[in-house]
Enzyme design. Structure first.
Site, PDB file in Angstrom:
ATOM      1  N   SER A   1     -28.010  70.356 -11.705  1.00  0.00           N
ATOM      2  CA  SER A   1     -29.266  70.933 -11.204  1.00  0.00           C
ATOM      3  C   SER A   1     -30.457  70.515 -12.069  1.00  0.00           C
ATOM      4  CB  SER A   1     -29.121  72.467 -11.214  1.00  0.00           C
ATOM      5  OG  SER A   1     -30.370  73.079 -11.371  1.00  0.00           O
TER       6      SER A   1
HETATM    7  N1  LIG Z   1     -37.937  76.935  -8.756  1.00  0.00           N
HETATM    8  C1  LIG Z   1     -36.597  77.190  -9.200  1.00  0.00           C
HETATM    9  C2  LIG Z   1     -35.633  76.378  -8.352  1.00  0.00           C
HETATM   10  C3  LIG Z   1     -34.191  76.698  -8.690  1.00  0.00           C
HETATM   11  C4  LIG Z   1     -33.241  76.171  -7.647  1.00  0.00           C
HETATM   12  O1  LIG Z   1     -33.623  75.907  -6.500  1.00  0.00           O
HETATM   13  N2  LIG Z   1     -31.968  76.044  -8.031  1.00  0.00           N
HETATM   14  C5  LIG Z   1     -30.958  75.601  -7.086  1.00  0.00           C
HETATM   15  C6  LIG Z   1     -30.092  74.540  -7.745  1.00  0.00           C
HETATM   16  S1  LIG Z   1     -31.018  73.085  -8.139  1.00  0.00           S
HETATM   17  C7  LIG Z   1     -30.061  76.781  -6.741  1.00  0.00           C
HETATM   18  O2  LIG Z   1     -29.672  77.530  -7.596  1.00  0.00           O
HETATM   19  N3  LIG Z   1     -29.734  76.950  -5.441  1.00  0.00           N
HETATM   20  C8  LIG Z   1     -28.777  77.911  -5.021  1.00  0.00           C
HETATM   21  C9  LIG Z   1     -29.231  78.895  -4.007  1.00  0.00           C
HETATM   22  O3  LIG Z   1     -30.410  78.822  -3.564  1.00  0.00           O
HETATM   23  O4  LIG Z   1     -28.416  79.766  -3.678  1.00  0.00           O
HETATM   24  C10 LIG Z   1     -36.461  76.853 -10.689  1.00  0.00           C
HETATM   25  O5  LIG Z   1     -37.175  75.948 -11.139  1.00  0.00           O
HETATM   26  O6  LIG Z   1     -35.664  77.503 -11.378  1.00  0.00           O
END
Ligand SMILES: N[C@@H](CCC(=O)N[C@@H](CS)C(=O)NCC(=O)O)C(=O)O
Length: 230
Positions: free
Chosen positions: A12
């Site tokens: 990630s």
């Molecule tokens: N704006 C957030 C974005 C975080 C994000 O989108 N993480 C993704 C992985 S890259 C995630 O955890 N997605 C899982 C979900 O939405 O359930 C940050 O910078 O922390």
């Protein structure tokens, strides 16, 4: 007091930004300031960000997320600035000088609100299979996102001055991912010079290795990778 826990996933980009900070600050080794920061893997693709237990930590169901003894924090950029302020206050990665902080925050806000969502939208669907080609529109969106970003480097070698800050740590994983997926960054002279300058970061090589693995993965599904951007 028990050490804080960072919930992350190795691939990630926002979680990798926090890992870059952890390595840059030596947060896992300097026992006088913060004993070992615990790292816990949470796999979003396996639904692990949607469990009841994880939703108590971050109702937004995203990694990275931090649990600092019951103080729960999501959003990578908030975690980056919190960790410096809490455990290395005044560090040059996020100095305690209002105007310097403001310049760093400016880049972090641009990254969260403009660069990351626009750039990722132009190719992110290739990972899931929702996107099967790079269209002219995708190419134009990616080019605009990269050109806008490059404008921040007109006066400085790093995004908020002459030294790396959390703004650079936030941006590097996404750019490195795109490069290893086939983006020719040399077309963006200042961005490319910045990317080379990032070699000095302690976590750079580890992050490159992850970006390489993502590059191999994307080419297994989409052999041209991001060459369509070039
Ligand atoms: N704006 C957030 C974005 C975080 C994000 O989108 N993480 C993704 C992985 S890259 C995630 O955890 N997605 C899982 C979900 O939405 O359930 C940050 O910078 O922390």
């Amino acid at each position: 007091m028990p050490a804080p826990t960072l919930y992350y996933f190795p691939m990630s980009p926002p979680a990798r930004a926090v890992l870059l900070l952890v390595k840059e600050l030596g947060l896992t080794v300097n026992k006088t300031v913060l004993s070992t920061l615990q790292l816990k893997q949470v796999d979003p693709m396996a639904g692990e960000t949607r469990t009841e237990e994880f939703l108590r930590i971050n109702p937004e169901h995203t990694i990275p997320a931090l649990d600092d003894n019951g103080f729960y924090l999501g959003e990578s950029r908030a975690i980056l600035t919190y960790l410096v302020d809490a455990y290395r206050p005044g560090h040059s990665l996020y100095p305690n000088i209002p105007k310097e902080k403001a310049m760093i925050n400016r880049v972090l806000h641009h990254d969260l609100g403009a660069f990351y969502p626009k750039f990722f939208a132009s190719f992110g669907g290739l990972f899931s299979g929702a996107q099967t080609e790079i269209t002219d529109e995708n190419r134009a969106t990616a080019h605009k996102a990269l050109s806008d970003l490059e404008n921040y480097l007109v006066r400085n070698d790093f995004f908020a001055g002459e030294n790396p800050t959390v703004a650079d740590l936030s941006l590097l994983p996404m750019i490195a991912t795109a490069v290893h997926c086939g983006l020719d960054l040399t077309k963006y002279k200042r961005l490319n010079e910045w990317y080379e300058n990032c070699r000095q970061l302690k976590g750079y090589e580890d992050d490159q290795e992850v970006a390489r693995q993502i590059g191999v993965f994307i080419r297994s599904k989409f052999p041209a990778g991001l060459e369509g951007f070039n």
